[in-house]
Design a protein around this motif. Structure first.
Motif, PDB file in Angstrom:
ATOM      1  N   LEU A   2      -0.143  -3.254  -6.058  1.00  0.00           N
ATOM      2  CA  LEU A   2       0.480  -4.280  -6.891  1.00  0.00           C
ATOM      3  C   LEU A   2       0.547  -3.803  -8.333  1.00  0.00           C
ATOM      4  O   LEU A   2      -0.464  -3.428  -8.934  1.00  0.00           O
ATOM      5  CB  LEU A   2      -0.308  -5.583  -6.789  1.00  0.00           C
ATOM      6  CG  LEU A   2       0.204  -6.762  -7.614  1.00  0.00           C
ATOM      7  CD1 LEU A   2       1.584  -7.179  -7.115  1.00  0.00           C
ATOM      8  CD2 LEU A   2      -0.767  -7.934  -7.521  1.00  0.00           C
ATOM      9  N   ILE A   3       1.723  -3.793  -8.936  1.00  0.00           N
ATOM     10  CA  ILE A   3       1.913  -3.400 -10.329  1.00  0.00           C
ATOM     11  C   ILE A   3       1.897  -4.611 -11.246  1.00  0.00           C
ATOM     12  O   ILE A   3       1.241  -4.636 -12.276  1.00  0.00           O
ATOM     13  CB  ILE A   3       3.243  -2.634 -10.498  1.00  0.00           C
ATOM     14  CG1 ILE A   3       3.248  -1.365  -9.619  1.00  0.00           C
ATOM     15  CG2 ILE A   3       3.467  -2.261 -11.960  1.00  0.00           C
ATOM     16  CD1 ILE A   3       2.180  -0.374  -9.948  1.00  0.00           C
ATOM     17  N   ASP A  17      -6.008 -13.544  -0.849  1.00  0.00           N
ATOM     18  CA  ASP A  17      -6.218 -12.218  -1.412  1.00  0.00           C
ATOM     19  C   ASP A  17      -5.532 -12.026  -2.756  1.00  0.00           C
ATOM     20  O   ASP A  17      -5.561 -10.949  -3.326  1.00  0.00           O
ATOM     21  CB  ASP A  17      -5.717 -11.150  -0.434  1.00  0.00           C
ATOM     22  CG  ASP A  17      -4.281 -11.403  -0.018  1.00  0.00           C
ATOM     23  OD1 ASP A  17      -3.630 -12.239  -0.664  1.00  0.00           O
ATOM     24  OD2 ASP A  17      -3.816 -10.764   0.942  1.00  0.00           O
ATOM     25  N   GLY A  18      -4.869 -13.064  -3.280  1.00  0.00           N
ATOM     26  CA  GLY A  18      -4.258 -12.977  -4.599  1.00  0.00           C
ATOM     27  C   GLY A  18      -2.889 -12.345  -4.630  1.00  0.00           C
ATOM     28  O   GLY A  18      -2.257 -12.292  -5.677  1.00  0.00           O
ATOM     29  N   VAL A  19      -2.386 -11.838  -3.499  1.00  0.00           N
ATOM     30  CA  VAL A  19      -1.051 -11.248  -3.489  1.00  0.00           C
ATOM     31  C   VAL A  19      -0.018 -12.345  -3.694  1.00  0.00           C
ATOM     32  O   VAL A  19      -0.093 -13.390  -3.063  1.00  0.00           O
ATOM     33  CB  VAL A  19      -0.784 -10.514  -2.160  1.00  0.00           C
ATOM     34  CG1 VAL A  19       0.632  -9.980  -2.134  1.00  0.00           C
ATOM     35  CG2 VAL A  19      -1.779  -9.376  -2.001  1.00  0.00           C
ATOM     36  N   ASP A  60       8.992 -12.421  -8.352  1.00  0.00           N
ATOM     37  CA  ASP A  60       9.399 -11.314  -9.210  1.00  0.00           C
ATOM     38  C   ASP A  60       8.263 -10.318  -9.390  1.00  0.00           C
ATOM     39  O   ASP A  60       8.229  -9.558 -10.350  1.00  0.00           O
ATOM     40  CB  ASP A  60       9.875 -11.814 -10.577  1.00  0.00           C
ATOM     41  CG  ASP A  60       8.801 -12.639 -11.281  1.00  0.00           C
ATOM     42  OD1 ASP A  60       7.782 -12.970 -10.647  1.00  0.00           O
ATOM     43  OD2 ASP A  60       8.981 -12.941 -12.476  1.00  0.00           O
ATOM     44  N   ALA A  61       7.300 -10.339  -8.449  1.00  0.00           N
ATOM     45  CA  ALA A  61       6.209  -9.372  -8.494  1.00  0.00           C
ATOM     46  C   ALA A  61       6.751  -7.966  -8.235  1.00  0.00           C
ATOM     47  O   ALA A  61       7.762  -7.779  -7.567  1.00  0.00           O
ATOM     48  CB  ALA A  61       5.142  -9.719  -7.455  1.00  0.00           C
ATOM     49  N   LYS A  62       6.064  -6.959  -8.797  1.00  0.00           N
ATOM     50  CA  LYS A  62       6.469  -5.568  -8.629  1.00  0.00           C
ATOM     51  C   LYS A  62       5.334  -4.778  -7.963  1.00  0.00           C
ATOM     52  O   LYS A  62       4.161  -4.973  -8.283  1.00  0.00           O
ATOM     53  CB  LYS A  62       6.819  -4.936  -9.982  1.00  0.00           C
ATOM     54  CG  LYS A  62       7.986  -5.598 -10.696  1.00  0.00           C
ATOM     55  CD  LYS A  62       9.272  -5.485  -9.888  1.00  0.00           C
ATOM     56  CE  LYS A  62      10.439  -6.142 -10.638  1.00  0.00           C
ATOM     57  NZ  LYS A  62      11.661  -6.117  -9.842  1.00  0.00           N
ATOM     58  N   LYS A  77       7.759   2.427  -8.784  1.00  0.00           N
ATOM     59  CA  LYS A  77       6.759   1.431  -9.175  1.00  0.00           C
ATOM     60  C   LYS A  77       7.419   0.098  -9.513  1.00  0.00           C
ATOM     61  O   LYS A  77       6.821  -0.758 -10.150  1.00  0.00           O
ATOM     62  CB  LYS A  77       5.970   1.928 -10.387  1.00  0.00           C
ATOM     63  CG  LYS A  77       5.106   3.151 -10.104  1.00  0.00           C
ATOM     64  CD  LYS A  77       4.280   3.537 -11.326  1.00  0.00           C
ATOM     65  CE  LYS A  77       3.399   4.746 -11.041  1.00  0.00           C
ATOM     66  NZ  LYS A  77       2.596   5.119 -12.247  1.00  0.00           N
ATOM     67  N   GLU A  78       8.667  -0.038  -9.098  1.00  0.00           N
ATOM     68  CA  GLU A  78       9.435  -1.257  -9.369  1.00  0.00           C
ATOM     69  C   GLU A  78       9.948  -1.872  -8.071  1.00  0.00           C
ATOM     70  O   GLU A  78      11.006  -2.476  -8.031  1.00  0.00           O
ATOM     71  CB  GLU A  78      10.624  -0.930 -10.283  1.00  0.00           C
ATOM     72  CG  GLU A  78      10.252  -0.451 -11.665  1.00  0.00           C
ATOM     73  CD  GLU A  78       9.642  -1.574 -12.507  1.00  0.00           C
ATOM     74  OE1 GLU A  78      10.059  -2.730 -12.324  1.00  0.00           O
ATOM     75  OE2 GLU A  78       8.757  -1.286 -13.333  1.00  0.00           O
TER      76      GLU A  78
END
Length: 308
Positions: A2-3, A17-19, A60-62, A77-78
């Motif tokens: 997770l970035i 798990d916070g994802v 919009d998580a990367k 990484k995007e």
């Protein structure tokens, strides 16, 4: 991997798990559905007027590429939420199968969500396509009717000089009406072509997601069965154990799927599953090693038919 959690932030509860998945904001805290239900309950006043502000589609998580450490990966990484969980950012990522059971559930949930999303969109596009096609058919019939009227009016104009002016006026009116309808049909044809292309695109998207979901369901069959994500898996899990093979999920029969057992471990499967294992490896394992965690090796001559 997770970035960034994106603009919505991660869940601050303790049950996940916070994802980034789906979150709501309650009393200044952002919680996923699991943590929200655990802390407040589904019928509490705090959650009654809360709506989910972040879904799988809107996230919009990367992330890093799922195969980031692979030399042939895209090294991105995007990667978006959808591309990460479907493994569509590059070819190596599409082949990565996670080992953690909790991650498997997250991945299967995401794939199932996108599959349902694409399936619903496909249904809507298909209905729009059918409606548009029906309208074109009706207008085509209407054009033919008015073309017949036009021909009749032309004949009347030739036969009756006295009624020529009136007949010509009707002809002009009918021609305008025909042109109007033809223009309408042309517009609908263009819309229909767009709907058709969209339908084909959605069909491909649905098949791609379904293919990935079937692959994951096969590799993580116990997880898929527990989650009840696939109707076929669900239906077979509801049958009695003696009706179908736990190795391939196919019904037993008296030929290639004859019920057989391995004396060394006592596990029962169809003969075809034992034969496939014997053909693939020099020292095959019991075909139920995934479903029953069996590590017994065998030779085909040790497999015996089982009769009711």
């Amino acid at each position: 991997m997770l970035i960034s959690y994106g603009d919505y932030g991660k869940c601050v509860g303790s049950e996940c798990d916070g994802v980034p998945t789906g979150t709501v904001e309650i009393e200044g805290r952002r919680l996923c559905e699991t943590c929200e239900t655990k802390e407040y309950g589904s019928d509490s006043p705090e959650t009654e007027n809360c709506s989910v502000v972040l879904s799988y589609r809107e996230s919009d998580a990367k992330f890093k590429c799922l195969a980031y450490n692979d030399e042939e990966s895209c090294k991105s990484k995007e990667v978006s939420f959808k591309d990460f969980f479907l493994g569509t950012c590059c070819e190596p990522a599409s082949k990565v199968l996670v080992e953690n059971e909790k991650a498997q559930e997250k991945q299967l949930n995401a794939v199932h969500y996108f599959y349902e999303d694409e399936l619903n969109s496909l249904r809507g596009t298909k209905d729009a396509y059918a409606t548009s096609k029906a309208k074109i058919t009706r207008q085509g019939r209407s054009i033919k009717r008015h073309e017949g009227i036009l021909e009749q009016l032309k004949k009347q104009a030739e036969e009756a000089e006295k009624k020529l002016i009136e007949a010509k006026k009707k002809v002009v009116d009918e021609e305008k009406l025909i042109e109007k309808k033809k223009k309408y049909v042309d517009e609908k044809k263009q819309e229909n072509e767009y709907d058709k292309e969209d339908f084909i695109h959605r069909e491909k998207e649905k098949n791609a997601v379904l293919k990935r979901f079937k692959q994951l369901s096969y590799e993580f069959h116990p997880v898929a069965a527990k989650l009840s994500l696939d109707e076929e898996v669900d239906a077979k899990e509801s049958r009695k154990d003696f009706q179908y093979c736990k190795g391939c999920n196919e019904d037993y029969n008296d030929t290639d799927r004859q019920k057989s057992f391995l004396a060394r471990c006592g596990h029962v499967a169809c003969y075809e599953c034992f034969k496939d294992e014997a053909d693939d490896e020099d020292h095959p394992y019991c075909p139920l090693r995934w479903a029953r965690d069996c590590q017994i090796k065998f030779h085909l001559h040790q497999v015996k038919p089982l009769y009711e």
